[in-house]
Design a protein around this motif. Structure first.
Motif, PDB file in Angstrom:
ATOM      1  N   LEU A 159     -36.966 -19.211  30.923  1.00 30.25           N
ATOM      2  CA  LEU A 159     -37.727 -17.983  31.070  1.00 30.25           C
ATOM      3  C   LEU A 159     -37.835 -17.230  29.759  1.00 30.25           C
ATOM      4  O   LEU A 159     -38.830 -16.555  29.498  1.00 30.25           O
ATOM      5  N   VAL A 160     -36.811 -17.345  28.885  1.00 27.80           N
ATOM      6  CA  VAL A 160     -36.909 -16.752  27.560  1.00 27.80           C
ATOM      7  C   VAL A 160     -38.047 -17.392  26.792  1.00 27.80           C
ATOM      8  O   VAL A 160     -38.862 -16.734  26.158  1.00 27.80           O
ATOM      9  N   CYS A 161     -38.123 -18.743  26.868  1.00 22.85           N
ATOM     10  CA  CYS A 161     -39.221 -19.452  26.201  1.00 22.85           C
ATOM     11  C   CYS A 161     -40.551 -19.111  26.852  1.00 22.85           C
ATOM     12  O   CYS A 161     -41.564 -18.959  26.167  1.00 22.85           O
ATOM     13  N   LEU A 162     -40.536 -18.982  28.170  1.00 23.35           N
ATOM     14  CA  LEU A 162     -41.763 -18.726  28.901  1.00 23.35           C
ATOM     15  C   LEU A 162     -42.377 -17.398  28.506  1.00 23.35           C
ATOM     16  O   LEU A 162     -43.592 -17.259  28.423  1.00 23.35           O
ATOM     17  N   SER A 163     -41.530 -16.387  28.238  1.00 26.51           N
ATOM     18  CA  SER A 163     -42.033 -15.065  27.913  1.00 26.51           C
ATOM     19  C   SER A 163     -42.790 -15.063  26.599  1.00 26.51           C
ATOM     20  O   SER A 163     -43.583 -14.167  26.334  1.00 26.51           O
ATOM     21  N   ALA A 164     -42.554 -16.087  25.762  1.00 28.89           N
ATOM     22  CA  ALA A 164     -43.240 -16.151  24.482  1.00 28.89           C
ATOM     23  C   ALA A 164     -44.588 -16.842  24.567  1.00 28.89           C
ATOM     24  O   ALA A 164     -45.324 -16.898  23.593  1.00 28.89           O
ATOM     25  N   LEU A 165     -44.918 -17.393  25.728  1.00 25.04           N
ATOM     26  CA  LEU A 165     -46.169 -18.112  25.872  1.00 25.04           C
ATOM     27  C   LEU A 165     -47.276 -17.163  26.300  1.00 25.04           C
ATOM     28  O   LEU A 165     -47.185 -16.533  27.343  1.00 25.04           O
ATOM     29  N   ILE A 209     -40.499 -28.648  35.919  1.00 22.54           N
ATOM     30  CA  ILE A 209     -41.898 -28.818  35.544  1.00 22.54           C
ATOM     31  C   ILE A 209     -41.994 -28.597  34.038  1.00 22.54           C
ATOM     32  O   ILE A 209     -41.392 -27.677  33.502  1.00 22.54           O
ATOM     33  N   CYS A 210     -42.741 -29.475  33.371  1.00 27.17           N
ATOM     34  CA  CYS A 210     -42.737 -29.460  31.912  1.00 27.17           C
ATOM     35  C   CYS A 210     -44.128 -29.630  31.333  1.00 27.17           C
ATOM     36  O   CYS A 210     -44.960 -30.350  31.866  1.00 27.17           O
ATOM     37  N   ALA A 211     -44.347 -28.942  30.221  1.00 29.00           N
ATOM     38  CA  ALA A 211     -45.490 -29.162  29.330  1.00 29.00           C
ATOM     39  C   ALA A 211     -44.886 -29.139  27.928  1.00 29.00           C
ATOM     40  O   ALA A 211     -44.169 -30.047  27.546  1.00 29.00           O
ATOM     41  N   ASP A 212     -45.134 -28.057  27.159  1.00 29.89           N
ATOM     42  CA  ASP A 212     -44.453 -27.909  25.875  1.00 29.89           C
ATOM     43  C   ASP A 212     -43.032 -27.416  26.070  1.00 29.89           C
ATOM     44  O   ASP A 212     -42.189 -27.558  25.193  1.00 29.89           O
ATOM     45  N   SER A 240     -48.779 -29.940  43.474  1.00 26.04           N
ATOM     46  CA  SER A 240     -50.011 -29.970  42.686  1.00 26.04           C
ATOM     47  C   SER A 240     -49.758 -29.253  41.368  1.00 26.04           C
ATOM     48  O   SER A 240     -49.345 -28.090  41.358  1.00 26.04           O
ATOM     49  N   LEU A 241     -50.000 -29.960  40.265  1.00 27.20           N
ATOM     50  CA  LEU A 241     -49.674 -29.451  38.938  1.00 27.20           C
ATOM     51  C   LEU A 241     -50.939 -29.128  38.149  1.00 27.20           C
ATOM     52  O   LEU A 241     -51.956 -29.825  38.262  1.00 27.20           O
ATOM     53  N   GLU A 242     -50.855 -28.081  37.338  1.00 27.62           N
ATOM     54  CA  GLU A 242     -51.955 -27.743  36.448  1.00 27.62           C
ATOM     55  C   GLU A 242     -52.077 -28.816  35.361  1.00 27.62           C
ATOM     56  O   GLU A 242     -51.100 -29.513  35.046  1.00 27.62           O
ATOM     57  N   PRO A 243     -53.278 -28.970  34.766  1.00 26.24           N
ATOM     58  CA  PRO A 243     -53.455 -29.968  33.698  1.00 26.24           C
ATOM     59  C   PRO A 243     -52.440 -29.772  32.571  1.00 26.24           C
ATOM     60  O   PRO A 243     -52.177 -28.648  32.135  1.00 26.24           O
ATOM     61  N   GLY A 244     -51.874 -30.882  32.111  1.00 28.28           N
ATOM     62  CA  GLY A 244     -50.911 -30.841  31.022  1.00 28.28           C
ATOM     63  C   GLY A 244     -49.463 -30.689  31.455  1.00 28.28           C
ATOM     64  O   GLY A 244     -48.549 -30.791  30.636  1.00 28.28           O
ATOM     65  N   TRP A 245     -49.246 -30.458  32.761  1.00 29.24           N
ATOM     66  CA  TRP A 245     -47.884 -30.293  33.278  1.00 29.24           C
ATOM     67  C   TRP A 245     -47.465 -31.524  34.061  1.00 29.24           C
ATOM     68  O   TRP A 245     -48.290 -32.238  34.609  1.00 29.24           O
ATOM     69  N   ASN A 265     -41.592 -35.596  22.673  1.00 29.33           N
ATOM     70  CA  ASN A 265     -40.920 -35.261  21.413  1.00 29.33           C
ATOM     71  C   ASN A 265     -39.903 -36.326  21.009  1.00 29.33           C
ATOM     72  O   ASN A 265     -38.787 -36.016  20.584  1.00 29.33           O
ATOM     73  N   GLY A 266     -40.304 -37.586  21.179  1.00 32.77           N
ATOM     74  CA  GLY A 266     -39.429 -38.684  20.808  1.00 32.77           C
ATOM     75  C   GLY A 266     -38.427 -39.078  21.858  1.00 32.77           C
ATOM     76  O   GLY A 266     -37.667 -40.022  21.660  1.00 32.77           O
ATOM     77  N   LEU A 267     -38.403 -38.352  22.993  1.00 37.11           N
ATOM     78  CA  LEU A 267     -37.511 -38.677  24.094  1.00 37.11           C
ATOM     79  C   LEU A 267     -38.325 -39.196  25.273  1.00 37.11           C
ATOM     80  O   LEU A 267     -39.440 -38.738  25.515  1.00 37.11           O
ATOM     81  N   ARG A 268     -37.756 -40.131  26.000  1.00 29.80           N
ATOM     82  CA  ARG A 268     -38.446 -40.705  27.148  1.00 29.80           C
ATOM     83  C   ARG A 268     -38.146 -39.904  28.402  1.00 29.80           C
ATOM     84  O   ARG A 268     -37.003 -39.549  28.660  1.00 29.80           O
TER      85      ARG A 268
END
Length: 268
Positions: A10-16, A131-134, A50-55, A95-98
């Motif tokens: 959520l800390v990261c999310l607030s910066a988006l 759920i992940c994107a960036d 159902s996920l948004e594009p990119g997630w 980011n280089g991880l599977r």
């Protein structure tokens, strides 16, 4: 761990910019599909994400970059047992991880065995997912619904998800599956060998130890002819001694064309 991860996310999310922190604005929506009743009285139902594009979201074994899903059925009524059926996932490079999971939409079928057939079933389910994107966000999905006895006609979305399950060892023509283990400084090294026709393209072997207390590294995978080999390191999460039952080890081979689910292996 989930609460800590959620706080960090959520800390990261607030910066988006443009992505609200309100739960209704998260890039995933969920619904419970009531499904149908089978001849033996069990019910086939599902959760649709159902996920948004990119997630994307994750498979039962999400890889080093993923968040493992968890199911809590506490509070359900007239429910004797639950069997979850995962559709074949995809392999992502993050980011280089599977990571291993699903994009766009995921339908997770499950078969519910009632205590009393023909009676309503209360499904009280709490799912913790990632759920992940960036960034990756732990998210909780909750359902509390009573499913009445209904017809036997399959729901197309659930039937399609069931058809996307990995092949069994028999269906895929697995001739042998062996596991050889040797001690390491921190735990065990496991080498799984599966004699099976190619599943297509760049194949990946996933090794599940059958115990949630054992961490397993991403397997190094190599195919030679009809045999595919996966090698992983195993460490007990609490630093304890690892004791494995080969019959509970689960091997999955993921390929571009299909996947194979193999339960158990013999000594190598």
């Amino acid at each position: 761990m989930i609460r800590l991860s959620l706080a960090l996310a959520l800390v990261c999310l607030s910066a988006l910019p443009g992505l609200a922190q309100d739960r209704f604005d998260l890039p995933v929506s969920a619904e419970l599909l009531p499904g149908w009743v089978q001849a033996d009285g069990s019910r086939v139902a599902a959760v649709r994400l159902s996920l948004e594009p990119g997630w994307k979201t994750y498979w039962r074994t999400p890889g080093d970059a993923g968040i493992p899903p968890q199911f809590n059925w506490s509070g359900s009524k007239n429910m004797k047992s639950v069997q979850v059926a995962w559709p074949t996932p995809k392999v992502f490079d993050q980011n280089g991880l599977r990571s291993i999971g699903y994009a766009d939409e995921l339908v997770i079928p499950f078969t519910l065995e009632p205590k009393k057939t023909g009676k309503p079933m209360r499904v009280k389910l709490v799912m913790d997912i990632g759920i992940c994107a960036d960034i990756c966000i732990p998210h909780t999905v909750s359902f509390d619904e009573t499913l009445q006895h209904s017809g036997s006609k399959p729901t197309p979305a659930i039937a399609a998800a069931l058809a996307q399950r990995p092949f069994s060892a028999k269906e895929a023509g697995v001739a042998a599956a062996t596991c050889r283990m040797e001690p390491t400084t921190d735990g065990l090294r496991i080498e799984a060998r599966v004699t099976v026709p190619s599943t297509g393209g760049n194949e990946v072997v996933i090794i599940e130890p059958g115990s949630g207390e054992i961490w397993v590294s991403e397997a190094e995978t190599q195919r030679t002819g009809r045999e595919i080999v996966g090698v992983s390191e195993m460490i007990h999460v609490n630093g304890g001694t690892i004791a494995l039952d080969r019959s509970t080890i689960r091997l999955t081979v993921l390929g571009n064309n299909h996947a194979v689910d193999i339960q158990g292996c013999t000594a190598g």
